[in-house]
Design an enzyme around this catalytic site. Structure first.
Site, PDB file in Angstrom:
ATOM      1  N   HIS A 245       0.648  -1.183   0.045  1.00  0.00           N
ATOM      2  CA  HIS A 245      -0.137  -0.111   0.004  1.00  0.00           C
ATOM      3  C   HIS A 245       0.998   1.057   0.125  1.00  0.00           C
ATOM      4  O   HIS A 245       0.820   2.112  -0.715  1.00  0.00           O
ATOM      5  CB  HIS A 245      -1.078  -0.014   1.305  1.00  0.00           C
TER       6      HIS A 245
HETATM    7  O1  RIB Z   1      -4.851  -0.602   4.869  1.00  0.00           O
HETATM    8  C1  RIB Z   1      -3.489  -0.295   4.711  1.00  0.00           C
HETATM    9  C2  RIB Z   1      -2.910   0.622   5.439  1.00  0.00           C
HETATM   10  O2  RIB Z   1      -3.027   0.195   6.796  1.00  0.00           O
HETATM   11  C3  RIB Z   1      -1.289   0.983   5.409  1.00  0.00           C
HETATM   12  O3  RIB Z   1      -0.669   1.980   5.493  1.00  0.00           O
HETATM   13  C4  RIB Z   1      -0.902  -0.063   6.259  1.00  0.00           C
HETATM   14  O4  RIB Z   1       0.444   0.149   6.683  1.00  0.00           O
HETATM   15  C5  RIB Z   1      -1.623  -0.304   7.129  1.00  0.00           C
HETATM   16  O5  RIB Z   1      -1.316   1.144   8.139  1.00  0.00           O
END
Ligand code: RIB
Ligand code: CA
Length: 316
Positions: A245
């Site tokens: 992500h």
């Molecule tokens: O949903 C994904 C996010 O949530 C990313 O930033 C991961 O590191 C968690 O923080």
């Protein structure tokens, strides 16, 4: 291709293996001047996210980076963490060690306010890749910063991809919906990387092997992190690899041409028990609500991983 100008950024983060990839990508990119890392509770509690951020800087050979501890939990409501995805340490994979560098003493929201007021107007970009509590606290304490921030490039939310921590909410927004509401309504330009685009960035075995083959301390550690991180996510989504992500925010700064999206209105649900933390994105423009975010939904994932792997080569 026009040479990228020098960009000043602050990464607000809750490390997490995917946060580590984002921080390493930024540290390996000379176009970016990292004014500081501001740390928030999220994937794991604050004492671990701060330790993890210091570890990541040390693994990258960057003992000069300034790291500031921030909020221990959301503005209101219970704290939510994600050890199920990141492991108890938040950075499972490589050996965990006590970092040799120390935290800065200044509170992260105060550092955000001070820096944005001190730097020239519209020259500081914020890259929040965790719950938005620190950013919201800074905006609440000094609303003037909203007009001085160049842009906010954040990872959070989801639309067609729905949620990953509840059926309708993505973790970063769900962890502090009130903070997200403040940020999305502050008026600063927002570029949003929701699950819709991050689910296209999968840490396949072949891609992790290329990262490992870079062979320096940072990439060997990141390969181990992604090895652990992929196991949980692959089981959940049934893919070869996990959605990486957070580094989408940094990659967008470096190569925006790898991405595509559209300007939309984004509202944050805070009242409903069922859909609290949902990002309601007016993708089809059925309302006349203000378009407060550029919502990214497409990416060239091969070129993304080429960029990440190449920049890791600049680290320790
Ligand atoms: O949903 C994904 C996010 O949530 C990313 O930033 C991961 O590191 C968690 O923080
Ligand atoms: Ca994160």
């Amino acid at each position: 291709m026009q040479r990228k100008r020098h960009m000043k950024i602050i990464i607000d983060t809750d490390p997490g293996q995917d946060d580590a990839a984002a921080i390493m990508l930024a540290l390996g990119s000379p176009e970016l001047e990292i004014l500081g890392l501001t740390i928030v509770a999220g994937n794991v509690p604050l004492d671990l996210t701060t330790r993890n951020a210091l570890m990541i800087c040390e693994l990258s050979g960057r003992l000069d980076v300034k790291v500031f501890a921030g909020a221990e939990g959301p503005l209101i409501g219970p704290q939510v963490t994600a050890e199920h995805a990141h492991g108890k340490s938040g950075l499972d994979g490589p050996d965990i060690f006590k970092p040799s560098i120390a935290l800065q003493t200044q509170y992260a929201p105060d550092f955000l306010v001070e820096t944005i007021l001190k730097e020239d107007k519209k020259t500081v970009t914020l890259c929040p890749i965790g719950p938005l509590t620190n950013i919201a606290l800074a905006l609440k304490s000094e609303p003037e910063i909203a007009s001085r921030i160049e842009k906010i490039v954040l990872m959070g939310g989801g639309y067609f991809a729905q949620g990953n921590i509840t059926p309708s909410a993505e973790f970063n927004i769900f962890a502090d919906p009130e903070a997200a509401k403040i940020v999305y309504n502050c008026g600063a330009p927002i570029i949003m990387m929701p699950l819709d685009v991050t689910h296209q960035i999968l840490t396949t075995k072949a891609r992790v092997e290329k990262i490992q083959a870079v062979g320096n301390t940072a990439s060997l550690a990141l390969a181990k992190m992604l090895g652990f991180y992929s196991r949980y996510n692959s089981k959940k989504y049934g893919n070869d690899g996990a959605p990486l992500h957070d580094p989408t925010t940094i990659a967008w700064l470096l190569k925006p041409e790898l991405f595509n999206g559209r300007h939309c209105n984004v509202e944050i649900e805070t009242e409903s028990e069922i859909t609290r933390g949902a990002t309601v994105i007016d993708w089809w423009e059925v309302t006349d609500r203000p378009k407060n975010a550029y919502v990214v939904n497409e990416v060239n994932s091969d070129e993304f991983f080429d960029l990440l792997t190449d920049r890791l080569g600049n680290l320790n």
